[in-house]
Write a protein that holds these residues in place. Sequence first.
Motif, PDB file in Angstrom:
ATOM      1  N   GLN A  53       1.959   4.825  12.530  1.00  0.00           N
ATOM      2  CA  GLN A  53       1.345   3.915  11.570  1.00  0.00           C
ATOM      3  C   GLN A  53       0.134   4.539  10.887  1.00  0.00           C
ATOM      4  O   GLN A  53      -0.204   4.164   9.754  1.00  0.00           O
ATOM      5  N   ILE A  54      -0.515   5.499  11.533  1.00  0.00           N
ATOM      6  CA  ILE A  54      -1.636   6.199  10.909  1.00  0.00           C
ATOM      7  C   ILE A  54      -1.157   6.941   9.672  1.00  0.00           C
ATOM      8  O   ILE A  54      -1.728   6.819   8.580  1.00  0.00           O
ATOM      9  N   SER A  55      -0.086   7.705   9.824  1.00  0.00           N
ATOM     10  CA  SER A  55       0.482   8.418   8.671  1.00  0.00           C
ATOM     11  C   SER A  55       1.024   7.458   7.634  1.00  0.00           C
ATOM     12  O   SER A  55       0.899   7.690   6.422  1.00  0.00           O
ATOM     13  N   ASN A  56       1.635   6.366   8.086  1.00  0.00           N
ATOM     14  CA  ASN A  56       2.185   5.393   7.134  1.00  0.00           C
ATOM     15  C   ASN A  56       1.117   4.869   6.190  1.00  0.00           C
ATOM     16  O   ASN A  56       1.325   4.781   4.973  1.00  0.00           O
ATOM     17  N   ASN A  57      -0.052   4.519   6.726  1.00  0.00           N
ATOM     18  CA  ASN A  57      -1.095   3.948   5.882  1.00  0.00           C
ATOM     19  C   ASN A  57      -1.714   4.987   4.950  1.00  0.00           C
ATOM     20  O   ASN A  57      -2.080   4.676   3.813  1.00  0.00           O
ATOM     21  N   ILE A  58      -1.848   6.215   5.423  1.00  0.00           N
ATOM     22  CA  ILE A  58      -2.350   7.277   4.539  1.00  0.00           C
ATOM     23  C   ILE A  58      -1.397   7.462   3.362  1.00  0.00           C
ATOM     24  O   ILE A  58      -1.829   7.550   2.203  1.00  0.00           O
ATOM     25  N   LYS A  59      -0.110   7.518   3.654  1.00  0.00           N
ATOM     26  CA  LYS A  59       0.881   7.709   2.592  1.00  0.00           C
ATOM     27  C   LYS A  59       0.888   6.528   1.617  1.00  0.00           C
ATOM     28  O   LYS A  59       1.045   6.716   0.404  1.00  0.00           O
ATOM     29  N   ARG A  60       0.720   5.328   2.135  1.00  0.00           N
ATOM     30  CA  ARG A  60       0.669   4.144   1.256  1.00  0.00           C
ATOM     31  C   ARG A  60      -0.492   4.263   0.277  1.00  0.00           C
ATOM     32  O   ARG A  60      -0.330   4.052  -0.928  1.00  0.00           O
ATOM     33  N   ALA A  61      -1.675   4.594   0.792  1.00  0.00           N
ATOM     34  CA  ALA A  61      -2.865   4.680  -0.072  1.00  0.00           C
ATOM     35  C   ALA A  61      -2.707   5.781  -1.112  1.00  0.00           C
ATOM     36  O   ALA A  61      -3.037   5.592  -2.290  1.00  0.00           O
ATOM     37  N   LYS A  62      -2.223   6.927  -0.699  1.00  0.00           N
ATOM     38  CA  LYS A  62      -2.019   8.019  -1.656  1.00  0.00           C
ATOM     39  C   LYS A  62      -1.067   7.602  -2.765  1.00  0.00           C
ATOM     40  O   LYS A  62      -1.273   7.926  -3.947  1.00  0.00           O
ATOM     41  N   ASN A  63      -0.040   6.885  -2.398  1.00  0.00           N
ATOM     42  CA  ASN A  63       0.932   6.430  -3.392  1.00  0.00           C
ATOM     43  C   ASN A  63       0.312   5.424  -4.357  1.00  0.00           C
ATOM     44  O   ASN A  63       0.563   5.476  -5.570  1.00  0.00           O
ATOM     45  N   TRP A  64      -0.513   4.510  -3.847  1.00  0.00           N
ATOM     46  CA  TRP A  64      -1.173   3.535  -4.725  1.00  0.00           C
ATOM     47  C   TRP A  64      -2.079   4.231  -5.731  1.00  0.00           C
ATOM     48  O   TRP A  64      -2.081   3.869  -6.914  1.00  0.00           O
ATOM     49  N   PHE A  65      -2.836   5.216  -5.272  1.00  0.00           N
ATOM     50  CA  PHE A  65      -3.716   5.934  -6.189  1.00  0.00           C
ATOM     51  C   PHE A  65      -2.912   6.764  -7.189  1.00  0.00           C
ATOM     52  O   PHE A  65      -3.284   6.854  -8.368  1.00  0.00           O
ATOM     53  N   ARG A  66      -1.823   7.351  -6.740  1.00  0.00           N
ATOM     54  CA  ARG A  66      -0.971   8.114  -7.658  1.00  0.00           C
ATOM     55  C   ARG A  66      -0.431   7.197  -8.763  1.00  0.00           C
ATOM     56  O   ARG A  66      -0.462   7.530  -9.951  1.00  0.00           O
ATOM     57  N   ASN A  67       0.045   6.030  -8.369  1.00  0.00           N
ATOM     58  CA  ASN A  67       0.568   5.071  -9.342  1.00  0.00           C
ATOM     59  C   ASN A  67      -0.503   4.632 -10.330  1.00  0.00           C
ATOM     60  O   ASN A  67      -0.263   4.521 -11.546  1.00  0.00           O
TER      61      ASN A  67
END
Length: 467
Positions: A53-67
């Motif tokens: 879940q640690i990696s999951n949340n990092i990836k989510r945030a990176k994706n939101w900023f990319r979008n």
Amino acid sequence: MNTKYFDLINQTYYFPQDEFTLSKDNQLQFHNIDLMKLVEQYGTPLKFTYLPQISNNIKRAKNWFRNAMEKNKYDAKYYYCYCTKSSHFEYVMNEAFKNNIHIETSSAFDINIVEKLLESGKINKSTFIICNGFKRDQYIENITRIINNGHKNCIPIIDNYEELDLLQADIKGKFKIGIRIAAEEEPKFEFYTSRLGIGYKNIVAFYRKQIQENPNLELKMLHFFINTGINDTAYYWNELVKCIKVYIALKRECPTLDSLNIGGGFPIKNSLAFEYDYQYMIDEILNQIKIACDEEEVEVPHIFTEFGSFTVGESAGAIYQVLYQKQQNDREQWNMIDSSFITTLPDTWAINKRFIMLAINRWNDTYERVLLGGMTCDSDDYYNSEQNMNAIYLPKYNKEKPLYIGFFNTGAYQETIGGYGGLHHCLIPQPRHILIDRDANGIVASEIFSEQQTAEDVLDILGYNKK
């Protein structure tokens, strides 16, 4: 008539949810992990950390900023930093740094951790190390050492006027710095301005006096953090606009300034009814920055964040057994757990923080209203911070049918505030802690990180076993 615990949860919240489901035998699962099997294998009280879940949340945030950057045509870079004070454990760092992120520190020993991460290859000299906090003596010495050893992306964030002189005394050659803005607090706070950083009105003058003509200093970053977090409130947007104005004014005089650090503060799920539009908030933050910079014909800054609780909070939980029920009067029934809230979930006691709380088993049984009590002899060792007007509903106590309950999203701060490995109130032992991971095929595996404290562990700390 809907009288089962499952009926209560199902009609109160949207259930099941992404991370919470029921097994075929109506027992709670967390990310498809059978929690009753953990109880059967490891016993209670039990702390656990689900590493993916640690990696999951990092990836989510990176994706939101990319979008958001694509949507707003925001021509700059985004850097995700992990705020170490949320959880310093190696297993957290090992998981987090699988995701090409950076690090934010807040005290001297953090730099020793950074050096260990460098030695092990978890990070490298291109990793940004953002050094926050009030700096004296050992912290200054450690920052100086890592910069002198060639880590050019170590950026101490100046918190007060004297820190600059302390850093320059021992750092050899040119180095990068940032400045922290002392944000004004919400009107309901007991004080008006954060104790951290330098006031809005003083930053440009500080730059002119101590930085502008100094050939050894390269101002790269303006740091902005709101204590109450990133929320869609007039207060937050007002403080953000003030920060952007300072950035633009400073950028006009300082061409090396190219980064804005908006700190941390993303909320994490504390109820099954939790709602927060992360993508909207990021879109709007970047939109506000871009509009202001475009109007003033200033390049938009690179964006840094320092997410701590958001990174690690939703990865962990605690499981307890209800040992006994005490009927104290005609209305109040106390379910006594096999541990202490003060020692294992100290934020519930210190700041009345809420966590998601659910029964692990017996979802097909009828429910009752209860209070939850811890094992210490302290009147404050209880938990009643649930959604339903401070009421807690659980399957009815039955001494012949053990009841287990779980608290979820407890991964940030609880171990350090509770004094991991040390003494606890009334000498209640620290619970066993396990780590849960998945292999390349998605198979779940668990291992013990630390055993429950023994009497000998506590006696050692207290000095009784010294020869």
